[in-house]
Design an enzyme around this catalytic site. Structure first.
Site, PDB file in Angstrom:
ATOM      1  NE  ARG A  18     -47.050  21.845 -31.918  1.00  0.00           N
ATOM      2  CZ  ARG A  18     -46.904  20.908 -33.059  1.00  0.00           C
ATOM      3  NH1 ARG A  18     -45.869  21.526 -33.973  1.00  0.00           N
ATOM      4  NH2 ARG A  18     -47.639  19.891 -33.457  1.00  0.00           N
ATOM      5  CE1 TYR A  49     -32.091  36.081 -16.513  1.00  0.00           C
ATOM      6  CE2 TYR A  49     -32.580  34.502 -18.410  1.00  0.00           C
ATOM      7  CZ  TYR A  49     -32.619  34.987 -16.989  1.00  0.00           C
ATOM      8  OH  TYR A  49     -33.921  34.515 -16.253  1.00  0.00           O
ATOM      9  CG  ASP A  57     -30.445  39.043 -25.732  1.00  0.00           C
ATOM     10  OD1 ASP A  57     -31.326  40.159 -25.700  1.00  0.00           O
ATOM     11  OD2 ASP A  57     -30.577  38.131 -24.742  1.00  0.00           O
ATOM     12  CE  LYS A  90     -36.873  40.452 -18.616  1.00  0.00           C
ATOM     13  NZ  LYS A  90     -36.498  39.347 -19.375  1.00  0.00           N
TER      14      LYS A  90
HETATM   15  N1  LCS Z   1     -31.937  37.635 -22.531  1.00  0.00           N
HETATM   16  C1  LCS Z   1     -31.567  38.716 -21.638  1.00  0.00           C
HETATM   17  C2  LCS Z   1     -30.729  39.706 -21.914  1.00  0.00           C
HETATM   18  C3  LCS Z   1     -32.499  38.582 -20.331  1.00  0.00           C
HETATM   19  O1  LCS Z   1     -32.405  39.499 -19.663  1.00  0.00           O
HETATM   20  C4  LCS Z   1     -33.441  37.536 -20.279  1.00  0.00           C
HETATM   21  C5  LCS Z   1     -34.107  37.587 -19.174  1.00  0.00           C
HETATM   22  C6  LCS Z   1     -33.593  36.707 -21.250  1.00  0.00           C
HETATM   23  C7  LCS Z   1     -32.813  36.643 -22.608  1.00  0.00           C
HETATM   24  C8  LCS Z   1     -34.545  35.407 -21.436  1.00  0.00           C
HETATM   25  O2  LCS Z   1     -35.843  35.991 -21.393  1.00  0.00           O
HETATM   26  P1  LCS Z   1     -36.991  35.361 -20.645  1.00  0.00           P
HETATM   27  O3  LCS Z   1     -37.144  33.820 -21.103  1.00  0.00           O
HETATM   28  O4  LCS Z   1     -37.054  35.385 -19.464  1.00  0.00           O
HETATM   29  O5  LCS Z   1     -38.267  35.985 -21.433  1.00  0.00           O
HETATM   30  N2  LCS Z   1     -33.689  38.460 -18.196  1.00  0.00           N
HETATM   31  C9  LCS Z   1     -34.188  38.480 -16.872  1.00  0.00           C
HETATM   32  C10 LCS Z   1     -33.770  39.097 -15.874  1.00  0.00           C
HETATM   33  O6  LCS Z   1     -32.710  39.935 -15.921  1.00  0.00           O
HETATM   34  N3  LCS Z   1     -34.436  39.210 -14.711  1.00  0.00           N
HETATM   35  O7  LCS Z   1     -35.272  38.180 -14.896  1.00  0.00           O
HETATM   36  C11 LCS Z   1     -35.006  37.445 -16.009  1.00  0.00           C
END
Ligand code: LCS
Length: 392
Positions: free
Chosen positions: A56, A109, A181, A206
């Protein structure tokens, strides 16, 4: 020696195992690390000797990934987290405390929107939601206690573009940090550092993963900032598992190729959709019809691999399309090898109020296509067979 980005993605930070010569970094699937003697354990805990203690608090796989991402984005230091949302939380907690103020763009998001509205506000951190594409709104929202401005550009899901340098100018006048972001574009297509951003974060789930098999996050910035953010992450326990970090290191090696292919596909699909009789409107940064086309061309080196569009038949037609595609897969997420299709208003952004959806221009009929690396003609034929079947 500094190489071009594509080369850095393959080589970047040294990963070859010094003991065996293994080209691929071993997976350090361990929760803890053995000390030679009690004195060494004490020295490590006191920070008098470098070395691992407990996963951790640091692990070779997660450390190398953070370092590699920092290098790719052009920052001094980087760290990884158990999800993209942990990365967003981490940035907010490392920049603001109770009594402080942050500014966030109104189109982000859904998860980021909920975090701010449902959690951060309750911690007595003041939040202003603005349309940061209009720099006057950012300037107006600045307060004496503003610590950070958080933007996504292009924004999820509308592909709105924000002038990073413009936001940085305003924020820095008030001593606030700017966090971008960069999930939608990755360093392949946009380097926020070039425009003065202080912090960059990613949902590594992603494009960095690229294969739909990991949930993870990345934060990069100056050494002191990352040191502070990392401490917070270890306290809250936002750590990423070593195997997940290893998968992401593998993903990075092919990221340039995947991004290139999926965005070549995206350009062709966006142009084809724009001419389709069933389509009302297409949003893609590198289409000349995008309202911020010039800014996108200036700030980005590629249009990315996410397209939003509206059908003439509205929500019903969109629902029909999503239920009738055979190759495009009905799922949220983006940046995968597989093309994914989803409906933001009822899925990724479903928890937003009607008013917030309106402010963000997320219409009930908007469909989001996260384009993958399949053959573009197969994708176009799949979308077409579903679009022509609709009899509204
Ligand atoms: N920032 C952006 C621009 C995102 O699209 C997402 C997730 C996150 C942060 C959060 O990331 P995660 O914790 O899911 O790794 N976006 C998603 C979307 O557009 N569809 O499903 C998840």
């Amino acid at each position: 020696m500094k190489y071009r980005l594509e080369t850095e993605m393959v080589h970047g930070v040294h990963q070859t195992d010094p003991h065996t010569g293994a080209l691929s970094m071993p997976i350090y699937q361990t929760s803890t690390f053995v000390f030679k003697d009690s004195e060494q354990g004490a020295r490590r805990f006191k920070g008098e000797e470098s070395g691992y203690i407990y996963s951790r608090l640091g692990n070779p796989n997660t450390d190398v990934l953070g370092e590699k991402m920092a290098k790719l984005e052009g920052y001094e230091a980087g760290m990884v987290t158990g999800s993209g949302m942990a990365a967003v939380s981490n940035v907010i907690f490392a920049t603001a405390q109770a009594g402080d103020h942050i500014i966030i763009d109104d189109t982000v998001y859904g998860g980021t929107h909920y975090l701010v509205e449902d959690e951060i506000r309750h911690l007595s951190i003041e939040v202003s939601r603005v349309d940061a594409a209009d720099l006057n709104q950012v300037a107006k929202a600045m307060q004496k206690n503003t610590k950070m401005v958080l933007i996504e550009t292009p924004a999820n899901p509308t592909l709105k573009i924000i002038d990073i340098a413009g936001v940085v100018d305003i924020a820095h006048q008030g001593n606030a940090l700017v966090c971008v972001d960069n999930t939608f574009l990755t360093p392949c297509n946009q380097l926020p550092k070039k425009y003065g951003a202080d912090i960059v974060l990613h949902s590594a789930t992603k494009f960095i993963s690229g294969h739909g098999d990991v949930v993870a996050g990345v934060v990069v910035g100056q050494k002191d900032f990352i040191k502070k953010a990392f401490k917070i992450a270890t306290h809250y326990g936002w750590t990423l598992a070593p195997f997940n970090a290893w998968l992401l290191l593998r993903g990075l090696k092919t990221m340039a190729l995947r991004v290139e292919r999926s965005q070549e596909n995206s350009v062709q699909i966006a142009q084809w959709l724009e001419k389709h009789h069933a389509i009302e409107r297409v949003y893609y940064p590198f289409l000349e019809s995008h309202p911020q086309y010039e800014l996108a061309r200036r700030q980005q080196t590629g249009g990315g691999a996410v397209i939003a569009f509206e059908l003439k038949g509205g929500y019903e037609a969109g629902k029909f399309l999503m239920n009738n595609v055979k190759l495009c897969t009905l799922a949220v997420s983006l940046g995968d090898c597989d093309t994914l299709i989803q409906h933001p208003a009822s899925m990724t952004h479903a928890g937003m109020s009607e008013e917030a959806l309106k402010e963000a221009f997320i219409t009930p009929g908007m469909v989001r296509l996260a384009v993958g690396i399949e053959h573009v003609q197969d994708l176009i034929e799949d979308l077409d067979q579903a679009l022509v079947k609709y009899r509204g």
